[in-house]
Design an enzyme around this catalytic site. Structure first.
Site, PDB file in Angstrom:
ATOM      1  N   LYS A   1       0.860  -1.187   0.000  1.00  0.00           N
ATOM      2  CA  LYS A   1       0.000   0.000   0.000  1.00  0.00           C
ATOM      3  C   LYS A   1       0.890   1.228   0.000  1.00  0.00           C
ATOM      4  O   LYS A   1       1.711   1.422   0.893  1.00  0.00           O
ATOM      5  CB  LYS A   1      -0.896  -0.010   1.234  1.00  0.00           C
ATOM      6  CG  LYS A   1      -1.794   1.217   1.316  1.00  0.00           C
ATOM      7  CD  LYS A   1      -2.748   1.143   2.481  1.00  0.00           C
ATOM      8  CE  LYS A   1      -3.615   2.374   2.548  1.00  0.00           C
ATOM      9  NZ  LYS A   1      -4.540   2.314   3.687  1.00  0.00           N
TER      10      LYS A   1
ATOM     11  N   ARG B   1     -10.687   9.922   2.015  1.00  0.00           N
ATOM     12  CA  ARG B   1     -10.543  10.548   3.338  1.00  0.00           C
ATOM     13  C   ARG B   1     -11.681  11.521   3.584  1.00  0.00           C
ATOM     14  O   ARG B   1     -12.098  11.715   4.730  1.00  0.00           O
ATOM     15  CB  ARG B   1      -9.165  11.197   3.468  1.00  0.00           C
ATOM     16  CG  ARG B   1      -8.087  10.117   3.510  1.00  0.00           C
ATOM     17  CD  ARG B   1      -6.682  10.664   3.672  1.00  0.00           C
ATOM     18  NE  ARG B   1      -5.707   9.587   3.474  1.00  0.00           N
ATOM     19  CZ  ARG B   1      -4.415   9.784   3.239  1.00  0.00           C
ATOM     20  NH1 ARG B   1      -3.936  11.006   3.174  1.00  0.00           N
ATOM     21  NH2 ARG B   1      -3.611   8.753   3.061  1.00  0.00           N
TER      22      ARG B   1
ATOM     23  N   GLU C   1       7.429  -6.798   0.849  1.00  0.00           N
ATOM     24  CA  GLU C   1       6.230  -6.698   1.696  1.00  0.00           C
ATOM     25  C   GLU C   1       5.280  -7.875   1.430  1.00  0.00           C
ATOM     26  O   GLU C   1       4.710  -8.439   2.351  1.00  0.00           O
ATOM     27  CB  GLU C   1       5.493  -5.373   1.434  1.00  0.00           C
ATOM     28  CG  GLU C   1       6.124  -4.149   2.073  1.00  0.00           C
ATOM     29  CD  GLU C   1       5.844  -4.056   3.575  1.00  0.00           C
ATOM     30  OE1 GLU C   1       5.275  -5.008   4.154  1.00  0.00           O
ATOM     31  OE2 GLU C   1       6.203  -3.036   4.178  1.00  0.00           O
TER      32      GLU C   1
ATOM     33  N   LYS D   1      -2.097  -1.448  -3.878  1.00  0.00           N
ATOM     34  CA  LYS D   1      -2.972  -0.282  -3.813  1.00  0.00           C
ATOM     35  C   LYS D   1      -2.146   0.982  -3.836  1.00  0.00           C
ATOM     36  O   LYS D   1      -1.188   1.068  -3.071  1.00  0.00           O
ATOM     37  CB  LYS D   1      -3.780  -0.361  -2.509  1.00  0.00           C
ATOM     38  CG  LYS D   1      -4.679   0.813  -2.230  1.00  0.00           C
ATOM     39  CD  LYS D   1      -5.246   0.710  -0.848  1.00  0.00           C
ATOM     40  CE  LYS D   1      -6.146   1.894  -0.579  1.00  0.00           C
ATOM     41  NZ  LYS D   1      -6.655   1.899   0.768  1.00  0.00           N
TER      42      LYS D   1
ATOM     43  N   SER E   1     -10.108   5.759  -4.637  1.00  0.00           N
ATOM     44  CA  SER E   1     -11.030   6.879  -4.810  1.00  0.00           C
ATOM     45  C   SER E   1     -10.536   7.915  -5.828  1.00  0.00           C
ATOM     46  O   SER E   1     -11.300   8.380  -6.662  1.00  0.00           O
ATOM     47  CB  SER E   1     -11.282   7.546  -3.464  1.00  0.00           C
ATOM     48  OG  SER E   1     -10.063   7.935  -2.858  1.00  0.00           O
TER      49      SER E   1
ATOM     50  N   TYR F   1     -14.922   1.321  -7.099  1.00  0.00           N
ATOM     51  CA  TYR F   1     -16.197   2.017  -6.891  1.00  0.00           C
ATOM     52  C   TYR F   1     -17.078   1.912  -8.136  1.00  0.00           C
ATOM     53  O   TYR F   1     -18.234   2.309  -8.101  1.00  0.00           O
ATOM     54  CB  TYR F   1     -15.927   3.479  -6.510  1.00  0.00           C
ATOM     55  CG  TYR F   1     -15.082   3.575  -5.260  1.00  0.00           C
ATOM     56  CD1 TYR F   1     -15.646   3.400  -4.003  1.00  0.00           C
ATOM     57  CD2 TYR F   1     -13.696   3.757  -5.337  1.00  0.00           C
ATOM     58  CE1 TYR F   1     -14.872   3.430  -2.848  1.00  0.00           C
ATOM     59  CE2 TYR F   1     -12.910   3.794  -4.198  1.00  0.00           C
ATOM     60  CZ  TYR F   1     -13.502   3.621  -2.958  1.00  0.00           C
ATOM     61  OH  TYR F   1     -12.724   3.636  -1.820  1.00  0.00           O
TER      62      TYR F   1
HETATM   63  C1  PBG Z   1      -6.972   3.543   5.417  1.00  0.00           C
HETATM   64  C2  PBG Z   1      -7.551   3.329   4.060  1.00  0.00           C
HETATM   65  C3  PBG Z   1      -7.419   4.231   3.003  1.00  0.00           C
HETATM   66  C4  PBG Z   1      -8.114   3.682   1.935  1.00  0.00           C
HETATM   67  C5  PBG Z   1      -8.655   2.467   2.344  1.00  0.00           C
HETATM   68  N1  PBG Z   1      -8.278   2.266   3.680  1.00  0.00           N
HETATM   69  C6  PBG Z   1      -6.808   5.557   2.885  1.00  0.00           C
HETATM   70  C7  PBG Z   1      -5.687   5.984   3.699  1.00  0.00           C
HETATM   71  O1  PBG Z   1      -4.698   5.258   3.855  1.00  0.00           O
HETATM   72  O2  PBG Z   1      -5.780   7.112   4.206  1.00  0.00           O
HETATM   73  C8  PBG Z   1      -8.204   4.379   0.607  1.00  0.00           C
HETATM   74  C9  PBG Z   1      -9.196   3.922  -0.341  1.00  0.00           C
HETATM   75  C10 PBG Z   1      -9.453   4.868  -1.448  1.00  0.00           C
HETATM   76  O3  PBG Z   1      -8.796   5.924  -1.608  1.00  0.00           O
HETATM   77  O4  PBG Z   1     -10.360   4.547  -2.223  1.00  0.00           O
HETATM   78  N2  PBG Z   1      -6.889   2.486   6.244  1.00  0.00           N
END
Ligand code: PBG
Length: 337
Positions: free
Chosen positions: A204, A214, A246, A261, A287, A326
């Site tokens: 990630k 967020r 990782e 991600k 997102s 989404y």
């Molecule tokens: C945090 C989390 C995030 C997303 C899923 N879980 C964002 C972050 O690390 O602040 C992001 C998903 C998205 O942007 O669609 N645990």
């Protein structure tokens, strides 16, 4: 007029592209509803769905509407959903204590969804960001200058067990703390949840494209605090080899599925990970990726449906077995015709 002579070509790749039926025969990648996981946002109360401005078509649902949405998704052939709670700011504190409330929103949501649509696979995030006043994925050190890895992992383990008790199929640690997959596996097994899987957010990245999410869960920053940096736990976008490391650690610690991600900007990472493990690979079209396509379409600059499909096809072609997106519902509808 120039005289054209037939080229003496042994290979004419265009022969395979002459008509749709030939193209169909040699098509290498197919997008199916079966490959998609729909991320869904849930809020408490009885209010109407709350649209998220930067994510057109995405809303936060109360539990009743969430269940309805899950039923529709399942009917459309979507096999899984990933649930994200948006908490009232009053419930947040520095330690994210609400995460361990056995009646917390996401646990009630899981129970309701599993009771109504038991065939649907339900995934929940294991991370503290929806619960902490500072928006970090873990608890801070006493000096407040770092996220405390080991104290966070202990909390995540309790969270995962609560989620398993509520009936989730997979817990998904998205926090990027070291050693959490192994610790969560142990905690789940010790509590008798040997069938609850772990979908690990393994690679990630510390991405600027999480912005709209967020907004959706209200973790951007707490009022009056400096802007969040998650760079001490999420990966540096510059690094590729580290992603493989990782992934290897998470697989060794017991991850059932590993994840990359974001997805669209990290196709090389998806491929690298795909080639480095036999464990199933998920990718999260986040997102910001979704927002970008929508924004350009709104301006009339890109075709929404075609860019949506191409973006997902590219992620699958790169090596993802499943995609959190989404667009899941739209795509499933389009595939049904
Ligand atoms: C945090 C989390 C995030 C997303 C899923 N879980 C964002 C972050 O690390 O602040 C992001 C998903 C998205 O942007 O669609 N645990």
């Amino acid at each position: 007029m120039a005289k054209t002579t037939k080229l003496e070509l042994t290979h004419r790749p265009r022969r395979l592209r002459r008509q749709p039926s030939r193209r169909a025969l040699v098509e290498e990648t197919v997008l199916r509803a079966d490959d998609l996981i729909a991320p869904l946002f849930v809020v408490d109360g009885k209010g109407r769905p709350e649209p998220i401005t930067s994510m057109p078509g995405v809303s936060r649902f109360n539990i009743t509407d969430l269940v309805r949405e899950c039923r529709e998704l399942s009917k459309l052939g979507i096999p899984a959903v990933a649930l994200f709670p948006k908490l009232d700011a009053k419930l947040k504190d520095a330690d994210g204590t609400e995460a361990l409330n056995p009646k917390t929103l996401v646990l009630r949501a899981v129970r309701a969804v599993k009771a109504a649509v038991p065939e649907l696979t339900v995934i929940t995030d294991v991370a503290l960001d929806p619960y902490t006043s500072h928006g970090h994925d873990g608890v801070l050190t006493p000096a407040g200058d770092d996220v405390d890895n080991d104290r966070t992992v202990a909390i995540l383990c309790e969270m995962a067990v609560l989620q398993a008790e509520a009936g989730v199929d997979f817990v998904a640690p998205s926090d990027m703390m070291d050693g959490r997959v192994g610790a969560i596996r142990k905690a789940l097994d010790a509590a008798g949840h040997t069938d609850t899987g772990i979908l690990a957010y393994s690679a990630k990245y510390n991405s600027a494209y999480y912005g709209p999410f967020r907004e959706a869960v209200g973790s951007a920053k707490a009022a009056g605090t400096r802007l969040l940096s998650k760079a001490t736990y999420q990966m540096n976008p510059a690094n590729r080899r580290e992603a493989v490391r990782e992934v290897q650690l998470d697989v060794a610690e017991g991850a059932d599925i590993v994840m990359v991600k974001p997805a669209g900007l990290y196709l090389d990472i998806i491929r690298e990970v795909r080639n480095s493990t036999r464990t199933p690979v998920a990718a999260y079209q986040i997102s910001g990726e979704y927002a970008q396509i929508h924004a350009a379409a709104k301006l009339g600059w890109l075709d929404l449906a075609r860019c949506r499909d191409e973006s997902l096809l590219a992620i699958k072609r790169a090596g993802a077995d499943m995609i959190l997106t989404y667009f899941a519902k739209d795509v499933a509808r389009a595939l049904k015709g």
